[in-house]
Each structure stands twice: as structure tokens, then as C-alpha cells.
Design a protein around this motif. Sequence first.
Motif, PDB file in Angstrom:
ATOM      1  N   VAL A 171       0.852  -1.180   0.000  1.00 43.09           N
ATOM      2  CA  VAL A 171       0.000   0.000   0.000  1.00 43.09           C
ATOM      3  C   VAL A 171       0.888   1.230   0.000  1.00 43.09           C
ATOM      4  CG1 VAL A 171      -0.165   0.113   2.523  1.00 43.09           C
ATOM      5  CG2 VAL A 171      -1.967   1.124   1.121  1.00 43.09           C
TER       6      VAL A 171
ATOM      7  N   ASP B 259       1.444   5.047   1.251  1.00 48.11           N
ATOM      8  CA  ASP B 259       0.888   5.889   2.309  1.00 48.11           C
ATOM      9  C   ASP B 259       1.705   7.150   2.597  1.00 48.11           C
ATOM     10  OD1 ASP B 259       3.039   4.600   3.546  1.00 48.11           O
ATOM     11  OD2 ASP B 259       1.816   3.548   5.031  1.00 48.11           O
TER      12      ASP B 259
ATOM     13  N   VAL C   8      -3.269  -2.609  -2.405  1.00 44.18           N
ATOM     14  CA  VAL C   8      -4.473  -1.834  -2.124  1.00 44.18           C
ATOM     15  C   VAL C   8      -4.369  -0.538  -2.919  1.00 44.18           C
ATOM     16  CG1 VAL C   8      -5.939  -0.816  -0.360  1.00 44.18           C
ATOM     17  CG2 VAL C   8      -4.531  -2.809   0.203  1.00 44.18           C
TER      18      VAL C   8
ATOM     19  N   LEU D  38      -4.859   3.160  -4.751  1.00 45.31           N
ATOM     20  CA  LEU D  38      -5.044   4.486  -4.175  1.00 45.31           C
ATOM     21  C   LEU D  38      -6.516   4.859  -4.051  1.00 45.31           C
ATOM     22  CD1 LEU D  38      -2.888   6.474  -3.200  1.00 45.31           C
ATOM     23  CD2 LEU D  38      -3.161   7.722  -5.341  1.00 45.31           C
TER      24      LEU D  38
ATOM     25  N   SER E  26      -9.016   2.745  -3.603  1.00 49.71           N
ATOM     26  CA  SER E  26      -9.784   1.748  -2.867  1.00 49.71           C
ATOM     27  C   SER E  26     -10.288   2.300  -1.547  1.00 49.71           C
ATOM     28  CB  SER E  26      -8.926   0.505  -2.609  1.00 49.71           C
ATOM     29  OG  SER E  26      -9.569  -0.377  -1.701  1.00 49.71           O
TER      30      SER E  26
ATOM     31  N   GLN F 292      -7.906   1.576   1.305  1.00 47.51           N
ATOM     32  CA  GLN F 292      -6.573   2.183   1.267  1.00 47.51           C
ATOM     33  C   GLN F 292      -6.337   3.036   2.508  1.00 47.51           C
ATOM     34  OE1 GLN F 292      -4.827   5.153   0.739  1.00 47.51           O
ATOM     35  NE2 GLN F 292      -2.963   4.300  -0.124  1.00 47.51           N
TER      36      GLN F 292
ATOM     37  N   SER G 178      -7.399   5.780   7.361  1.00 43.37           N
ATOM     38  CA  SER G 178      -7.730   4.878   6.258  1.00 43.37           C
ATOM     39  C   SER G 178      -9.066   5.290   5.651  1.00 43.37           C
ATOM     40  CB  SER G 178      -7.830   3.428   6.758  1.00 43.37           C
ATOM     41  OG  SER G 178      -9.012   3.252   7.527  1.00 43.37           O
TER      42      SER G 178
END
Length: 472
Positions: free
Chosen positions: A62, A64, A103, A105, A107, A110, A384
Motif C-alpha cells: 500500500v 501511504d 491496495v 489508491l 480503494s 486504502q 484509512s
Amino acid sequence: MTQGRTLYEKIWASHVVAPQGADSALLHIDLHLVNEVTSPQAFEGLRLAGRPVCRPQGTIAVADHNVPTEGRAGGVAAIADLESRHQVETLEANVREFGVPYVPLKSRDQGIVHIIGPELGLTLPGAIIVCGDSHTSTHGAFGALAFGIGTSQAEHVLATQMLVQRRARTMRINVSGALPDGVTAKDLALHIIASIGTDGATGHVIEYGGAAVEDLDMAGRMTLCNLSIEAGARAGMIAPDHKTFEWIEGRPFAPTGSAFEAAKADWMALRSDPDARYHRSVDIDAGSVAPMVTWGTSPEAGVPVSGLVPDPRTMSDPDRRLQAQTMQNYMDMTPGDALVGTPIDVVFIGSCTNGRIEDLRAAAAVAGGRHVAPGVRALVVPGSGLVKQQAEQEGLDRLFLAAGFEWRDPGCSMCLGMNPDRLSPGQRCASTSNRNFEGRQGDGGRTHLMSPAMAAAAAVTGHIVDVRELVS
């Protein structure tokens, strides 16, 4: 008679693939979390060696750190900073090539890696979890052994699903009694760090216990374990209990039905034996903990909000005296200054330390019916997409917006200066993140760490204040 074992020793023993001398072993890794910052070199190493990822389903990726918290609907193409966009695009190319779950961006799932792992049910008791990020210790709140790794180690895990590790020393931090009203897990963590220092747990894995720890909800436990790294620890852990099992049950990747019941029976044995021995023990009276604020550029430079900036001249250790002077110069703080009343320019509520729904609720309880003080910029950044969705279902977004806060998309945001959310030189920030190093939130920015409720109180008053004065 066999000596009892600690939680750490039990998990270690169950994951040994092959001993590597007296104090090291090759360990099986249950879950490898990957982000866009530390993974490119690891994937490139595999590519150069012609190796595949050993067990793609044992890894999840993912982005972040670099993702913007505005304009998420535009996806990767909308990331304005070219270097940030390149890092995210590189991660997406690598996961496609090597077949690693990702995951995206856009989603709903995410978010910050250490928040989405638990909420998706990927974080399970008794597991060994690694990630190229120091705050992987967060997952220890579930009775897992979780720690950060370097780039070469990440490549090794991708290639083998195993890792050689040296056995850590063990530390027990027992927190007796109950935390006073208005005092949170963040305050407890900062109190512990101020008490034992940023090197107080070096070389150790901390196991937290005692009535006050058992009373914490899972969000509070994650905050406490998250900040173990700031005390120098390799990891932080809390034995799983009924709160842990209730959190996990029903999450997307958690066991279901009879498999969950069987797993729960195994998880219930994941606690230290009564006669287990630790290399070091620390006792904390929860009743002595107050809302905490940092005054320097180290998480250990913290005092109760009612306290004063210390005088370096009273410090006998010359190194600590020099460090304190340097920190105060950077922070523009004077010995004897009261923390209460210190003006704040920016407020940041979010991060893998305090970006969960419980954190946003705590901040909203203070912000509701009030308004951000003139001249203050205040950001609320859910950890999230699921946290954001739940907050919006509860109306927290509308409450924050009405109070003058900015409501953002999920991401690491202003925890660190790797995305557009940064401090300008000289700006002073009330932050719920985990680090207050020089330039951490932006070049020349000055960071005061505190809890979400304390940060919200600073936002609506324009200065550091004891939140208990607003909500008592």
C-alpha cells in the motif's frame, strides 16, 4: 523444572526454521507489509537476481507516505509532486510484475499501512509481522511480534518468506491502577518515554501489562505499541484477550466459523507464564499520569501539560545538558516557560499513532460546538478509507468542518514532510503523530506531540491548554 516463557519467547520458538548460533535464528515471517518508500530497492534486488517473490500472498502493499490527502479521486496521475508520484508508480509497477497483492489508491480499504493491517484482519495474534517502517510495532497490540526491517531484509523476506534475527532482550512494563479522566494511551506512552528515555528499551522487546493496559481499547493498545519504538524498543506487545478477539472476528481476512474458534483457542495461550523472567521490569502507576506535551525535538522531552520547560543547567549529564540546550534553541523555548499558553499555528490530527476512529471521536468531543481559533490551521486526516467512511457515517466530518477544521483523505499526511502537508519554517504544530525531530513535519517546523483531545483543544483555543479545563 522448566522455566516459564514470555509471550515473546513463545512466538519466537514457534517460528524458528533453523537456529543460527546461540542467539539467532532463521524465522518464518507470516506477514510482510510493503510501502512505496522502502520497497523499490528490494524489488530491484529480486529483479537483478532473477528471483520471484516466494509467497506473494504473504505480502500486501500500500502507498501511504507520499500520497496527497486532497484530490484522491484523481488517483496516482493527480499527485503533483513528481518524486512522490514516481515512488507510487514504481510500487504499482513492482506489485504488478511480482504478483503481490496491492491496495490501490482509490480503494476504500486504502490508508496507512499500520492502520489497514489490523482493520482488514491481516494482523493476527501469534504472528510475526515485518515492514520497512519502524512503527510496525503497532501490530504488537494484537499479541503479534511486529518490527521494522531494512531494504536488504525486505528483499530476503520477499525471496524466502524468512528472515535471520538475533534474539532480543525482554522488558515488562507493568501499568497498575487506572488512568485518570482525560488521560489517554498517548499520554501514557509519552509518560513512559519521558520516564525511561529514548534509549531506555534499546535491544528489548517490551511487553505491556497491568490493569491500566488491560483497560485500554484496541485503538489505545495500538497507540501504546506504536510508540514503543520511540523508547528504543525493537517491538512492543500486549497479550491478546477478549477485546482482541472481538476486534478481529468478522474482518475480511480473519479466520471464520470453526477456523476462528480454533484459532481463538490457540490465541488464548499467547500470554507470558506466571514464572516467566524478563531482563528488565518497569512499574508505572497509572494514577500518576497526566496529559503530556513535548517541549523538545525528542519524544522523551515531554512533561505534563501543567509543567515547565526544564533548565539544562540543572542536568548533571553534560551530553543531556547540551542536547536540551540545542532542542530549546530549535523550538524557541526558554527554561522555565510554561507549556500552557504556548501559541500554536497548525494542528495535525492523524497518523498511524492516532488516526483511528476512536482518535477522531476524542478530538470531535472537544471540537464540537467550538471553532478553530483565528490564525490557526487545523487538519483532520483519517488513517484509512474505512476510518473516513465510518467518521462520515457518524457525522464527524460535518462537525469538524463546522468547527473550521480541514477534513482530508487518508494518508500519513503531516506526520512527516514527504507529501504536500508540511509545516513552513518557524510554524509551531500541535501534533498527534509519533516524532518531533527537527524538520520532521517540514523544514524548520516545530512539533509538540500530544493526544488527539489535547490537539483539538489547542486548535480551538489557539494555544497549548489542559484539555480537562474544556471538558470537565
